[in-house]
Scaffold this active site. Sequence first.
Site, PDB file in Angstrom:
ATOM      1  N   HIS A   1      -7.169  -4.646  -0.583  1.00  0.00           N
ATOM      2  CA  HIS A   1      -6.507  -5.916  -0.876  1.00  0.00           C
ATOM      3  C   HIS A   1      -7.235  -6.652  -1.989  1.00  0.00           C
ATOM      4  CE1 HIS A   1      -6.065  -5.006   3.457  1.00  0.00           C
ATOM      5  NE2 HIS A   1      -4.799  -5.117   3.123  1.00  0.00           N
TER       6      HIS A   1
ATOM      7  N   HIS B   1       0.826  -1.210   0.000  1.00  0.00           N
ATOM      8  CA  HIS B   1       0.000   0.000   0.000  1.00  0.00           C
ATOM      9  C   HIS B   1       0.861   1.261   0.000  1.00  0.00           C
ATOM     10  CE1 HIS B   1      -3.223  -2.733   0.851  1.00  0.00           C
ATOM     11  NE2 HIS B   1      -2.697  -3.090   2.004  1.00  0.00           N
TER      12      HIS B   1
END
Lengths: 357, 357
Positions: free
Chosen positions: A219, A57
């Site tokens: 995700h 991320h």
Amino acid sequence: MKKLINRPEDVVRQSLEGMAAAHGDILKVHFEPNFVYRADAPVRNKVAIISGGGSGHEPMHGGFVGKGMLDAACPGEIFTSPTPDQMLEATRMVHGGSGVLNIVKNYAGDVMNFEMAAELALSEGLRVANVMIDDDVAVKDSLHTQGRRGVGTTILAEKICGAAADKGYDLKRLADLCRRVGTRGRSMGVALTSCTVPSRGVPTFDLGNSEMEIGIGIHGEPGRERRPLASADAIAETLVLSIVEDAAYERTVRDWDETKGSWVDVEIVSEPFMAGEPVLAFVNGMGGTPSSELYIVYRKVAEICEKKSLRIVRSLVGSYATSLEMQGCSVTLLKMDEETVNLWDAPVRTAALRWGV
Amino acid sequence: MKKLINRPEDVVRQSLEGMAAAHGDILKVHFEPNFVYRADAPVRNKVAIISGGGSGHEPMHGGFVGKGMLDAACPGEIFTSPTPDQMLEATRMVHGGSGVLNIVKNYAGDVMNFEMAAELALSEGLRVANVMIDDDVAVKDSLHTQGRRGVGTTILAEKICGAAADKGYDLKRLADLCRRVGTRGRSMGVALTSCTVPSRGVPTFDLGNSEMEIGIGIHGEPGRERRPLASADAIAETLVLSIVEDAAYERTVRDWDETKGSWVDVEIVSEPFMAGEPVLAFVNGMGGTPSSELYIVYRKVAEICEKKSLRIVRSLVGSYATSLEMQGCSVTLLKMDEETVNLWDAPVRTAALRWGV
């Protein structure tokens, strides 16, 4: 799988090594257990702020370590929660005698491990408070989460609380501020493409050539629905209206009660947006989307906010909470006030967000 | 084609509208002709700096407009040179009485149009100097270019010259500095995927699932060769060694001679890198590559520089000169000295690069 990497199992470590090499004036990296921390840690007489979560991320969270934001960030393997030993070791490294605030995105593993790390730190006599961010309005409960997922508001909370810690807020006041930011921010995202986790080598999910996933998780968790690919304006409208029209959201969270020495349940609520309110508008890229497209989305976000009488007083446009090379974006709106605007404007010096210093 | 856009023909305009909406404290946008300019332009008694080029490379150049960098940027249509009327109108808007420096990437259309714009401005009594950046070591002559293409060094020149203009350098001294930066920087890039120009709707070129293009141009121009996809370390090595081992590069460029009132040919030369020299290392993402991968590349770039006894004194890692959503990166090394290090460190406040203010 086309990536600028070496062996998949070395991605996290080598990326951290690159950060350490590029930003030695801002941060250091501790390996085994892995965490990124301020080059000048510990800062005495300041509450230390720690965050963390799965890798993939970036720049969240290592890119936000530095003066005016985080004291440490604990990266797990890709899309995998960091472990309590990382958090505990980071806590020991950066605490400066005034306690530690852990800012935790709501994913089951992150929450559980940060609670365990807090208990271990408490048992060593360190004062710790955990605040969970759960701002994703897309879905209630998801693949890795009970309740709403934690996304873009986390970064805004890190910036605002980082500035407040610099200004001398004590742990209780800082945790209250962080919770307030968490309940005042809402987000929702869209994916045009999947991403590919290096160790798997194949896309996390399949999305047709003319499909998109509205309400995607960072995700690749399923969102609200799969729809035919729409225009940037239509996508922005879906995201912003989902955020702005979201009703009051009540839930129970767990807080460490220092006097009782135990976790207690606390009821919290995110109030809906109201006409006339000042907001920060954050358009976030998922990693594979060029900034020109984010500005096309921002243009529409600003237009809808104006129609809804929400006053954008600050903005952020860029790829900050990403999902590897996923194409897509998320929108976050955060209710602001004089205190949070001033804290937002305060100097910050990290690899990914920097101004005033 | 999966993009966060509305109609392909509106991409440039709507992206500019988004920038104007998000960054009103830093910049304004003029439409028809299109250019981005400093919100506080014109700045009196400072040389104004203008750059420009095709759109699709954002944040280059509009994202570099603001205090300490560019006074204006002229975006063409995607991958298409801006026109002289854009540059002339921008010149009229931002010149503050001390002349204008145009920083021009070496692409035939950009060079021709900036020359024409300079002549028009000169005929209006405005002092103008054009400096061309041609730093891409990959190929000599290319699809849109005679000589080497202008890439990553352009951004470094814009930052360094922007700071120098703030410090009061006059036009002649600023142009000399810009040329010096241009001859001290070298770059080379790699593409893992093509990009898709919105109005075309199909990838600019085909690249097999396990192929890469070494020495790619930022519009997808062919590079040195197509090879099997290699590791990040092998790619970094190819790029850095091509840069570091590049011989002296001599060429003739055109300069406006104020005393003669005409263009004159000038011989310039880029000297090779020498052991012990201080450099700025810039790892640039092409738009679709996540920052974690850029740091993996940076790690190896730093390692090779150390082996070659080049001292990295400053670094920049991020997606600054992009090719829409192309996956890939470029590496730029720039020889530094005390003057350019100080200018690099000076405050800058733009949408894409900001520190100290």
